[in-house]
Design an enzyme around this catalytic site. Structure first.
Site, PDB file in Angstrom:
ATOM      1  N   LYS A 174      60.509  31.832 102.174  1.00 49.92           N
ATOM      2  CA  LYS A 174      61.226  32.243 100.967  1.00 49.92           C
ATOM      3  C   LYS A 174      60.705  31.519  99.720  1.00 49.92           C
ATOM      4  O   LYS A 174      60.705  32.086  98.625  1.00 49.92           O
ATOM      5  CB  LYS A 174      62.732  32.004 101.142  1.00 49.92           C
ATOM      6  N   ASN A 201      62.965  43.574 100.847  1.00 50.08           N
ATOM      7  CA  ASN A 201      64.237  42.940 101.220  1.00 50.08           C
ATOM      8  C   ASN A 201      64.351  42.643 102.717  1.00 50.08           C
ATOM      9  O   ASN A 201      65.131  41.782 103.120  1.00 50.08           O
ATOM     10  CB  ASN A 201      65.375  43.887 100.762  1.00 50.08           C
ATOM     11  N   THR A 231      76.780  39.121 105.126  1.00 50.59           N
ATOM     12  CA  THR A 231      76.126  40.109 105.996  1.00 50.59           C
ATOM     13  C   THR A 231      76.055  39.478 107.379  1.00 50.59           C
ATOM     14  O   THR A 231      76.451  38.322 107.555  1.00 50.59           O
ATOM     15  CB  THR A 231      74.696  40.422 105.525  1.00 50.59           C
ATOM     16  N   ASP A 259      63.834  50.808 107.460  1.00 51.74           N
ATOM     17  CA  ASP A 259      64.456  49.790 108.329  1.00 51.74           C
ATOM     18  C   ASP A 259      63.964  49.969 109.754  1.00 51.74           C
ATOM     19  O   ASP A 259      64.025  51.058 110.315  1.00 51.74           O
ATOM     20  CB  ASP A 259      65.992  49.855 108.296  1.00 51.74           C
ATOM     21  N   TYR A 310      62.087  29.797 107.638  1.00 47.22           N
ATOM     22  CA  TYR A 310      62.668  30.752 106.689  1.00 47.22           C
ATOM     23  C   TYR A 310      62.528  30.250 105.245  1.00 47.22           C
ATOM     24  O   TYR A 310      62.103  30.989 104.350  1.00 47.22           O
ATOM     25  CB  TYR A 310      64.142  30.929 107.066  1.00 47.22           C
TER      26      TYR A 310
HETATM   27  N1  LIG Z   1      72.957  37.503 103.145  1.00 42.48           N
HETATM   28  C1  LIG Z   1      72.639  36.488 102.367  1.00 42.48           C
HETATM   29  O1  LIG Z   1      73.492  35.748 101.862  1.00 42.48           O
HETATM   30  C2  LIG Z   1      71.211  36.185 102.066  1.00 42.48           C
HETATM   31  C3  LIG Z   1      70.901  34.970 101.446  1.00 42.48           C
HETATM   32  C4  LIG Z   1      69.601  34.717 101.110  1.00 42.48           C
HETATM   33  C5  LIG Z   1      68.611  35.642 101.380  1.00 42.48           C
HETATM   34  N2  LIG Z   1      68.914  36.813 102.006  1.00 42.48           N
HETATM   35  C6  LIG Z   1      67.841  37.763 102.248  1.00 42.48           C
HETATM   36  O2  LIG Z   1      68.267  39.078 101.893  1.00 42.48           O
HETATM   37  C7  LIG Z   1      67.570  40.037 102.680  1.00 42.48           C
HETATM   38  C8  LIG Z   1      68.556  40.968 103.350  1.00 42.48           C
HETATM   39  O3  LIG Z   1      69.345  40.228 104.270  1.00 42.48           O
HETATM   40  P1  LIG Z   1      70.778  40.685 104.806  1.00 42.48           P
HETATM   41  O4  LIG Z   1      71.662  39.513 104.643  1.00 42.48           O
HETATM   42  O5  LIG Z   1      71.160  41.982 104.205  1.00 42.48           O
HETATM   43  O6  LIG Z   1      70.459  40.810 106.389  1.00 42.48           O
HETATM   44  P2  LIG Z   1      70.605  42.028 107.422  1.00 42.48           P
HETATM   45  O7  LIG Z   1      70.216  41.491 108.747  1.00 42.48           O
HETATM   46  O8  LIG Z   1      71.951  42.648 107.282  1.00 42.48           O
HETATM   47  O9  LIG Z   1      69.511  43.098 106.936  1.00 42.48           O
HETATM   48  C9  LIG Z   1      68.143  42.921 107.103  1.00 42.48           C
HETATM   49  C10 LIG Z   1      67.528  44.229 107.553  1.00 42.48           C
HETATM   50  O10 LIG Z   1      66.104  44.082 107.669  1.00 42.48           O
HETATM   51  C11 LIG Z   1      65.658  44.858 108.770  1.00 42.48           C
HETATM   52  N3  LIG Z   1      64.365  44.364 109.254  1.00 42.48           N
HETATM   53  C12 LIG Z   1      64.121  43.205 109.915  1.00 42.48           C
HETATM   54  N4  LIG Z   1      62.802  43.086 110.192  1.00 42.48           N
HETATM   55  C13 LIG Z   1      62.199  44.199 109.679  1.00 42.48           C
HETATM   56  C14 LIG Z   1      60.854  44.629 109.630  1.00 42.48           C
HETATM   57  N5  LIG Z   1      59.869  43.904 110.168  1.00 42.48           N
HETATM   58  N6  LIG Z   1      60.570  45.815 109.024  1.00 42.48           N
HETATM   59  C15 LIG Z   1      61.574  46.558 108.491  1.00 42.48           C
HETATM   60  N7  LIG Z   1      62.869  46.182 108.509  1.00 42.48           N
HETATM   61  C16 LIG Z   1      63.179  45.027 109.099  1.00 42.48           C
HETATM   62  C17 LIG Z   1      66.772  44.687 109.810  1.00 42.48           C
HETATM   63  O11 LIG Z   1      66.733  45.727 110.785  1.00 42.48           O
HETATM   64  C18 LIG Z   1      68.021  44.678 108.941  1.00 42.48           C
HETATM   65  O12 LIG Z   1      68.635  45.950 108.868  1.00 42.48           O
HETATM   66  C19 LIG Z   1      66.723  39.213 103.668  1.00 42.48           C
HETATM   67  O13 LIG Z   1      65.411  39.076 103.158  1.00 42.48           O
HETATM   68  C20 LIG Z   1      67.420  37.879 103.683  1.00 42.48           C
HETATM   69  O14 LIG Z   1      66.555  36.836 104.093  1.00 42.48           O
HETATM   70  C21 LIG Z   1      70.193  37.111 102.360  1.00 42.48           C
END
Ligand SMILES: NC(=O)c1ccc[n+]([C@@H]2O[C@H](COP(=O)([O-])OP(=O)(O)OC[C@H]3O[C@@H](n4cnc5c(N)ncnc54)[C@H](O)[C@@H]3O)[C@@H](O)[C@H]2O)c1
Length: 315
Positions: A178, A103, A208, A41, A174
């Protein structure tokens, strides 16, 4: 109730963006199933700016406190060389790599007419290149192991989104990234099958920091919480089990307890002619076949259908 869990004993996993949210849940679940973890991360803000080692280190601490083994990694997954170092770290520290969960993600939502070049580039980089770069390095390692005669059971789990598979307003950057990740999954699955690697993808839904403005942020007091990020992780653990060796190239929508293996871009309405269409005639056929027009129903309609409908299971 304690459920049986596929054993991932002896396996080594990388989860990117595992310092928070869904990635953290994946890392904890994989470690609980016996895998050793590289917790990647960058510690970025939701927009991708800034960095902080603390979130990754905290998750390493949680895994170790539960008796597991883990190492923190603060590399940027969108940088090709950094992604290579992350894969090397897993191999050097734990001797092998079996599982890569892509992720990490950021958001810079804006209506298309106002979106800046930076907002487009940053989101495409972290998501799309941030999937390609780690996968590319891991794939080269697995090909080498396979050519050396090892029985490889490699796993890549990618992260798409309902926005990418159904299309959400305000997320052209985005959603395009995706959707690209879903296509990347299909292609990587076909290319890497010969080396014993499966490649699947999740379109998650969880509470989140990324969704706190979209979903009701208050967790239900008791009972099952459909938006708990932990709901996403049993699928990851299951797909990483040896028994899932023949399940590849799938994009799973997950909402609470509803895991739906999506079918996207299948053959649809056919307008067939024995020779090249005349544009006027084709226009006539289009208007006749679509008397009420044809337009995407939007993300919510797709999510609702995926959350409760199956094409195969008896309903
Ligand atoms: N939360 C949802 O409902 C949801 C829905 C669809 C897709 N997603 C996808 O799930 C994944 C996780 O999202 P989340 O909701 O847990 O968000 P989040 O913001 O809680 O976690 C994402 C993490 O990625 C890290 N990050 C960002 N850029 C980075 C990089 N360049 N290198 C390394 N780490 C990096 C951030 O520091 C963060 O801790 C993402 O790909 C998001 O697009 C989430």
């Amino acid at each position: 109730m304690l459920s049986r869990m596929p054993s991932l004993e002896g396996k080594v996993a990388i989860v990117t963006g595992a310092g928070r949210g869904i990635g953290r849940s994946h890392a904890l679940a994989l470690a609980a199933a016996g895998a050793k973890l590289v917790v990647n991360d960058l510690g970025a803000a939701l927009s991708g700016e800034g960095r902080d080692d603390t979130p990754a280190q905290q998750v390493v601490g949680e895994i170790e406190a539960a008796g597991g083994e883990a190492a923190a990694n603060g590399e940027n997954v969108a940088d090709f060389a950094c992604a290579g170092r992350m894969v090397e770290q897993a191999i050097e520290r734990f001797g092998r790599l079996d599982i890569l969960v892509n992720n990490a993600g950021i958001l810079r939502d804006r209506m298309l007419v106002n979106m800046t070049e930076d907002e487009w580039d940053a989101v495409i980089a972290v998501h799309l290149k941030g999937h390609f770069a780690p996968t590319r390095h891991a794939a080269a390692y697995w090909r080498e192991r396979s050519k050396a005669g090892d029985e490889v059971r490699g796993r890549v789990i990618n992260t798409s989104s309902p926005s990418g598979v159904f299309g959400n307003v305000g997320q052209a950057n985005y959603g395009a990234a995706k959707a690209g990740i879903a296509a990347f999954t299909l292609i990587a699955a076909q290319e890497l099958q010969r080396y014993g690697v499966t490649v699947n993808c999740i379109a998650p839904n969880a509470r989140t920091r990324m969704t706190e403005e979209t979903f009701d942020t208050s967790a239900p007091g008791d009972g099952f919480d459909p938006l708990d990020p932990g709901n996403m992780s049993p699928l990851v653990v299951a797909l990483c089990a040896d028994e899932a060796q023949s399940i590849t190239g799938q994009v799973f929508h997950v909402w609470g307890g509803a895991v739906n293996a999506l079918q996207g871009w299948t053959a649809g309405e056919l307008f067939a002619s024995d020779e090249r269409w005349d544009a006027d005639a084709l226009l006539g056929a289009l208007v006749e076949r679509f008397p009420d027009g044809a337009a995407p129903p939007g993300m919510l309609a797709g999510m609702q259908a995926a959350g409760g409908r199956s094409l195969r299971a008896a309903q």
